[in-house]
Design a protein around this motif. Structure first.
Motif, mmCIF file in Angstrom:
data_model
loop_
_atom_site.group_PDB
_atom_site.id
_atom_site.type_symbol
_atom_site.label_atom_id
_atom_site.label_comp_id
_atom_site.label_asym_id
_atom_site.label_seq_id
_atom_site.Cartn_x
_atom_site.Cartn_y
_atom_site.Cartn_z
ATOM 1 N N THR A 250 -26.248 32.257 2.315
ATOM 2 C CA THR A 250 -26.665 32.555 0.940
ATOM 3 C C THR A 250 -26.330 31.398 -0.002
ATOM 4 O OG1 THR A 250 -24.577 33.748 0.591
ATOM 5 C CG2 THR A 250 -26.503 35.046 1.212
ATOM 6 N N ARG A 251 -25.208 30.736 0.241
ATOM 7 C CA ARG A 251 -24.848 29.595 -0.607
ATOM 8 C C ARG A 251 -25.807 28.423 -0.388
ATOM 9 N NH1 ARG A 251 -18.940 27.377 0.263
ATOM 10 N NH2 ARG A 251 -19.915 26.607 2.177
ATOM 11 N N ALA A 252 -26.166 28.156 0.864
ATOM 12 C CA ALA A 252 -27.010 26.998 1.176
ATOM 13 C C ALA A 252 -28.451 27.187 0.733
ATOM 14 C CB ALA A 252 -26.946 26.702 2.667
ATOM 15 N N THR A 253 -28.933 28.423 0.777
ATOM 16 C CA THR A 253 -30.352 28.680 0.482
ATOM 17 C C THR A 253 -30.588 29.210 -0.921
ATOM 18 O OG1 THR A 253 -30.227 30.925 1.391
ATOM 19 C CG2 THR A 253 -30.836 29.143 2.912
ATOM 20 N N GLY A 254 -29.562 29.254 -1.731
ATOM 21 C CA GLY A 254 -29.750 29.714 -3.103
ATOM 22 C C GLY A 254 -29.868 31.213 -3.225
ATOM 23 N N GLY A 255 -29.240 31.960 -2.303
ATOM 24 C CA GLY A 255 -29.181 33.406 -2.442
ATOM 25 C C GLY A 255 -29.843 34.204 -1.338
ATOM 26 N N LEU A 256 -30.474 33.558 -0.374
ATOM 27 C CA LEU A 256 -31.125 34.292 0.714
ATOM 28 C C LEU A 256 -30.132 34.648 1.818
ATOM 29 C CD1 LEU A 256 -34.559 32.585 1.463
ATOM 30 C CD2 LEU A 256 -34.104 34.625 0.120
#
Length: 304
Positions: A250-256
């Motif tokens: 979630t951190r790397a993909t902006g919330g996914l």
């Protein structure tokens, strides 16, 4: 064999041509069935960068799986664009009428407009001439400040390097995001371009991070997005706990979450299939949804 035909206009920008050509050439080197051709109204075509190119005068016989790409050219205004003959405009129209795809990079959108292919469709071009494109083709919907658009097999991009993103998107739609990711990796291109275009490849939108664990998880999801991939199995495969994977992802993909990422891949592929005549139910099954209602919910959410 699928043909990729580049129609060359005098004064074209080399990168508008070379970027998409490199994508499909690299895909062909990797075993995908592509053959590239370069067609123009004259055998020698001058470029904006001063390097003349050689082209053939007659295009190969084209079918619905084939693609015509019009690279952009140097011009201060679209009104000052090079003239082309009616045979060229007819080539574009006839190919689209027969179920083929046409694409314009940068000012190339203007040639699609002259062929009547922008009327009633979404399109874009370089930000310097977006307003002029809207004035020249009032029946078109010009989407400003976006990377590229695709509407009923008419594809347009913002220009120059965005042609690479356009080609990777088309490759992902035809062969899945893993194929596009491998080509992007081989080309050493940055695997994300900001643009706000909702139909941009999920691989391009969510791969700009530097987290190796998340990249490994995405590789697994890209390769089998149409099959179940429970979080415990995914976490085990990349060597971390479920909680850690979810946090990193979630951190790397902006919330996914991993599940939402997989759904994005499925939705993207389903939209491509539906756009080429597959029913919603059949597309849902093809991308791994057991219940077509899930695909309908995701499509409704994506358009809000």
């Amino acid at each position: 064999m699928n043909h990729i035909v580049f129609f060359l206009v005098p004064g074209l920008h080399l990168l508008d041509l070379a970027g998409p050509a490199q994508v499909f050439s690299t895909a062909a080197d990797s075993g995908y069935p592509y053959e590239l051709s370069y067609v123009a109204e004259r055998t020698t075509v001058p470029t904006a960068q001063g390097l003349p190119l050689t082209a053939r005068l007659d295009p190969p016989e084209l079918g619905p799986r084939d693609l015509i790409v019009v690279p952009g050219w140097r011009c201060r205004t679209l009104a000052a664009s090079p003239a082309v003959g009616q045979d060229t405009l007819r080539l574009l129209r006839d190919h689209h009428d027969r179920g083929g795809t046409v694409a314009g990079v940068c000012a190339g959108a203007d040639l699609l407009g002259r062929a009547g292919l922008l009327d009633g469709r979404r399109c874009t071009t370089h930000h310097d001439v977006q307003d002029e494109l809207a004035r020249r083709y009032p029946k078109a919907t010009v989407v400003r400040d976006t990377l590229f658009t695709t509407d009923d097999r008419v594809v347009t991009s913002a220009g120059v390097a965005s042609g690479i993103d356009l080609a990777l998107h088309l490759l992902a739609g035809r062969h899945g995001p893993t194929a596009a990711a491998h080509v992007a990796q081989d080309m050493v291109v940055y695997a994300r371009r900001n643009g706000g275009e909702p139909q941009a490849s999920a691989m391009l939108r969510y791969r700009s991070h530097l987290d190796d664990t998340v990249h490994r998880a995405q590789d697994l999801l890209d390769a089998r997005f149409d099959r179940p991939m429970p979080l415990p199995a995914l976490a085990t495969a990349v060597g971390v706990s479920e909680r850690t994977l979810t946090r990193l992802f979630t951190r790397a993909t902006g919330g996914l979450t991993p599940l939402r990422y997989q759904q994005a891949l499925r939705l993207e592929r389903a939209e491509y299939l539906i756009g080429h005549g597959t029913t919603v139910d059949a597309a849902a099954r093809a991308v791994g949804f057991e219940d077509p209602r899930m695909l309908r919910r995701l499509r409704a959410r994506d358009t809000r």
